[in-house]
Each structure stands twice: as C-alpha cells, then as structure tokens.
Design a protein around this motif. Sequence first.
Motif, PDB file in Angstrom:
ATOM      1  N   ASP A  70      27.009  35.733  33.601  1.00 37.87           N
ATOM      2  CA  ASP A  70      27.228  36.933  32.351  1.00 37.87           C
ATOM      3  C   ASP A  70      27.060  36.098  31.334  1.00 37.87           C
ATOM      4  O   ASP A  70      26.575  36.481  30.315  1.00 37.87           O
ATOM      5  CB  ASP A  70      28.460  37.636  32.560  1.00 37.87           C
ATOM      6  CG  ASP A  70      28.362  38.904  33.555  1.00 37.87           C
ATOM      7  OD1 ASP A  70      29.610  39.065  34.287  1.00 37.87           O
ATOM      8  OD2 ASP A  70      27.515  39.566  33.744  1.00 37.87           O
ATOM      9  N   GLU A  93      27.004  43.761  26.102  1.00 38.33           N
ATOM     10  CA  GLU A  93      28.222  44.323  26.994  1.00 38.33           C
ATOM     11  C   GLU A  93      29.304  43.233  26.775  1.00 38.33           C
ATOM     12  O   GLU A  93      30.540  43.668  27.002  1.00 38.33           O
ATOM     13  CB  GLU A  93      27.505  44.489  28.225  1.00 38.33           C
ATOM     14  CG  GLU A  93      28.621  44.829  29.192  1.00 38.33           C
ATOM     15  CD  GLU A  93      28.181  44.746  30.796  1.00 38.33           C
ATOM     16  OE1 GLU A  93      28.874  44.854  31.771  1.00 38.33           O
ATOM     17  OE2 GLU A  93      27.099  44.326  31.042  1.00 38.33           O
ATOM     18  N   GLU A  94      28.937  42.047  26.722  1.00 35.65           N
ATOM     19  CA  GLU A  94      29.860  40.992  26.949  1.00 35.65           C
ATOM     20  C   GLU A  94      30.584  40.689  25.475  1.00 35.65           C
ATOM     21  O   GLU A  94      31.482  39.623  25.387  1.00 35.65           O
ATOM     22  CB  GLU A  94      29.388  39.599  27.351  1.00 35.65           C
ATOM     23  CG  GLU A  94      28.629  40.106  28.708  1.00 35.65           C
ATOM     24  CD  GLU A  94      29.541  40.518  29.802  1.00 35.65           C
ATOM     25  OE1 GLU A  94      28.895  41.221  30.717  1.00 35.65           O
ATOM     26  OE2 GLU A  94      30.789  40.521  29.776  1.00 35.65           O
ATOM     27  N   ASP A 117      22.171  44.270  27.785  1.00 33.27           N
ATOM     28  CA  ASP A 117      23.301  43.907  28.923  1.00 33.27           C
ATOM     29  C   ASP A 117      22.729  42.600  29.500  1.00 33.27           C
ATOM     30  O   ASP A 117      21.590  42.676  30.234  1.00 33.27           O
ATOM     31  CB  ASP A 117      23.058  45.038  30.069  1.00 33.27           C
ATOM     32  CG  ASP A 117      23.925  44.857  31.376  1.00 33.27           C
ATOM     33  OD1 ASP A 117      23.807  45.875  32.020  1.00 33.27           O
ATOM     34  OD2 ASP A 117      24.441  43.623  31.292  1.00 33.27           O
ATOM     35  N   LEU A 119      23.469  40.536  31.623  1.00 31.06           N
ATOM     36  CA  LEU A 119      23.295  40.433  33.210  1.00 31.06           C
ATOM     37  C   LEU A 119      23.675  41.631  33.855  1.00 31.06           C
ATOM     38  O   LEU A 119      25.085  41.821  33.986  1.00 31.06           O
ATOM     39  CB  LEU A 119      23.970  38.927  33.497  1.00 31.06           C
ATOM     40  CG  LEU A 119      23.703  38.270  34.797  1.00 31.06           C
ATOM     41  CD1 LEU A 119      23.869  38.922  36.037  1.00 31.06           C
ATOM     42  CD2 LEU A 119      22.320  37.725  34.649  1.00 31.06           C
ATOM     43  N   ASP A 120      22.911  42.271  34.444  1.00 33.29           N
ATOM     44  CA  ASP A 120      23.002  43.755  35.078  1.00 33.29           C
ATOM     45  C   ASP A 120      22.915  43.504  36.629  1.00 33.29           C
ATOM     46  O   ASP A 120      22.399  42.754  37.202  1.00 33.29           O
ATOM     47  CB  ASP A 120      22.117  44.653  34.839  1.00 33.29           C
ATOM     48  CG  ASP A 120      22.230  45.718  35.424  1.00 33.29           C
ATOM     49  OD1 ASP A 120      21.392  46.372  36.074  1.00 33.29           O
ATOM     50  OD2 ASP A 120      23.346  46.370  35.029  1.00 33.29           O
ATOM     51  N   SER A 122      26.140  42.349  37.957  1.00 35.55           N
ATOM     52  CA  SER A 122      26.898  41.320  38.220  1.00 35.55           C
ATOM     53  C   SER A 122      27.696  41.009  39.324  1.00 35.55           C
ATOM     54  O   SER A 122      27.730  39.815  40.021  1.00 35.55           O
ATOM     55  CB  SER A 122      27.973  41.195  37.117  1.00 35.55           C
ATOM     56  OG  SER A 122      27.558  41.352  35.826  1.00 35.55           O
TER      57      SER A 122
HETATM   58 MG   LIG Z   1      26.307  43.395  32.752  1.00 33.94          MG
END
Ligand SMILES: [Mg+2]
Length: 334
Positions: A70, A93-94, A117, A119-120, A122
């Motif tokens: 992520d 998102e992070e 996003d 890394l979707d 995760s």
């Molecule tokens: Mg994500």
Amino acid sequence: MARNNQTLGEFIIENQKDFPYASGELSRLINSIRLAAKMVNHQVNKAGLVDITGAAGEVNIQGEDQQKLDIIANETFINTLTNREIVCGIASEENDDFITIKGQNNDHRNNYVVLMDPLDGSSNIDVNVSVGTIFSVYRRITPTGTPVTIEDFLQPGNLQVAAGYIIYGTSTMLVYTTGHGVNGFTLNPALGTYYLSHPNMRFPDDGHIYSVNEGNYIHFPKGIKDYIKYCQEEKEDRPYTSRYIGSLVSDIHRNMIKGGIYMYPSSSKSPKGKLRLLYECNPMAFIAEQAGGKASDGFNRIMDIKPTELHERIPFICGSKNMVTKAESFMKNS
Ligand SMILES: [Mg+2]
Ligand SMILES: O=P(O)(O)OC[C@H]1O[C@](O)(COP(=O)(O)O)[C@@H](O)[C@@H]1O
Ligand SMILES: [Mg+2]
C-alpha cells in the motif's frame, strides 16, 4: 480512434483532441500514471520474493493495517505525479488529508487534482490474488495560481475528466476513460509497453454473475437479501454464478467482460458500506457508465452524489445495467 496494436502512448496523443482544454496536460497526467503503474507492477510481481509482503505496522485513517505494498504504491504514484508538474493536489486512501502540490515555482499553476486508491484489494497481496490501483481526475475549481482546497476534491463524480484502474493480474492492464468510451491496454512485460488489447470495452446489458461477500448476508438490508435470493433461484436464466475475488478492481473487470453485478451494500455492521466514494466508487462508476453499465448506492446514481468528506464510504452496486436496475427495484420495494 482505436487501431490494432496501437500503443497507449500513441493512443493518448491521437485522442488528445477529445479533451476539453486540450493543452496536453491531461495527456501528460495519463502518461505519468502509465509510468507509475509500471513501477508498481514491478514490485507487485516480486511479492513473496522480497520483503514487501505483510503489514507495514501503520494504521491508515480508515483504521486498516497498511500493507507494505500500500505504502510503496502510494509513494510511487505521489512521487511520479509530483515530479511531472501536472497536478496541483493529490488525495489518497493512504493519506489522512489531501496533499497540495505547489509546483516547481511554488506558483500553484497546475490544473488537475488526482484522487487514488494506490493498492486496491490489499487483503489479496500476500495470497497471490490479483490487486489493482484506482484513479480519478478532476479539473480544479479554485483559481489557478492559488493553493488547492478541499472543494477541489469534493466534486461530484459526474465532473470527472478521467478515471481508470490498473489490474495487476494474470497480465497487467490499464483501463481508462476520458468520457469517450473505455479502452484497455495490456502491458507487454518484455517490452515494457502497453498495447491496446481491449478497444471500446462494453458491459453486457445483462449477465449471469453476482459478486458480493455473502459472509455478511445476515447483516444486509432486506432488499439486498431478496436480490441475492433472486440470483440464486432456479428460474429462467438463473441461478447466476457467484464469483467474489475480494478485489474491487478485479471483480468489476471480470464482470465488465462477462456481464455481471458487484455489490458492497450497507450492513448493520457498516451502515455506509465499506467502499470509499471518491477514489473507489466514483472512478469505477465513470468507467461502468462509459461502458454502458450502471452504478448506484441502491437508490441514487453514484456520480450525482455530492461528496462531503475525503474518505466517506457509500453502499455500492455496479455492473450490467439491467442487473443493477433489478437490484435497485428490490431495494425500493423492500
Ligand atoms: Mg487500497
Ligand atoms: O473483505 P471484504 O469485506 O469483502 O472487502 C473486500 C473489498 O474491500 C477492498 O479490498 C477495499 O479496498 P482496499 O483494499 O483498497 O482497502 C475492495 O477491493 C474489495 O472489494
Ligand atoms: Mg480499494
């Protein structure tokens, strides 16, 4: 216009005229996403070999354990976009808050904001199941030359100028729209070049796949329970097949190719569902609609919803338009 064996780079240049304000900025932005996606793809493909699997030991604003990938994906996209002088702000998102990008001369002269996003899916990283990246692009609404504000990010989805996803699966693909249909490009890993492999992607109006985490069934609203029962009935062209990867990008990608519906409804455990409106639902809704599909919260068009918070969640139903309309009818009649 799509041509066989066209590279993504050629496609971007040849279709630049379709962009409003065709100044080349948006083309450069898509090109930067193309580059960052290659770097992330390289890391994802090594997952398991080198120490990039597992939790990073941090918790993000969603209360989720951040995975090492992520963070790697987040930093890769932020650095690549920042260094190319094309965005004035990024939300992820992070990251708790949006990032202001001043630009080389600290003059806030760039015109686009990106919400992502990085890394979707995760939860699938460590088990070698496909994951993705999702991005959404808006033109800023605050004056060029001034710092971006939260208002530049809280725009309804119907104002997106571009959106897309990268799927890191059996092959790596970049699928995106600028409001002129949806095209998919597959990465040739040997050459490091994306080729147009899926021109003019279309959601079939109907399908036979439903994707929902049935483990939450007892917590779902009556309308969703009734629709799932409808999908499982031995009647007409049913029962449908249940397929759920647990990566939004992968589930929607499959359903776009084969026909199907994806649902992450509200539940008694999470009354607003799980998925984030700004960088998961809006971009996937733009893609779906541009491919002839539909996206709803069960009652309203996702892209007409006015966001109020950066990380707000919303119930999400997306896919083949007749299937989404059917699911909505169950929600409205329940
Ligand atoms: Mg994500
Ligand atoms: O495990 P659950 O509750 O079914 O949730 C799966 C959903 O959550 C997500 O993993 C949320 O995305 P992130 O991995 O980016 O947080 C979606 O990709 C997926 O559809
Ligand atoms: Mg996600």
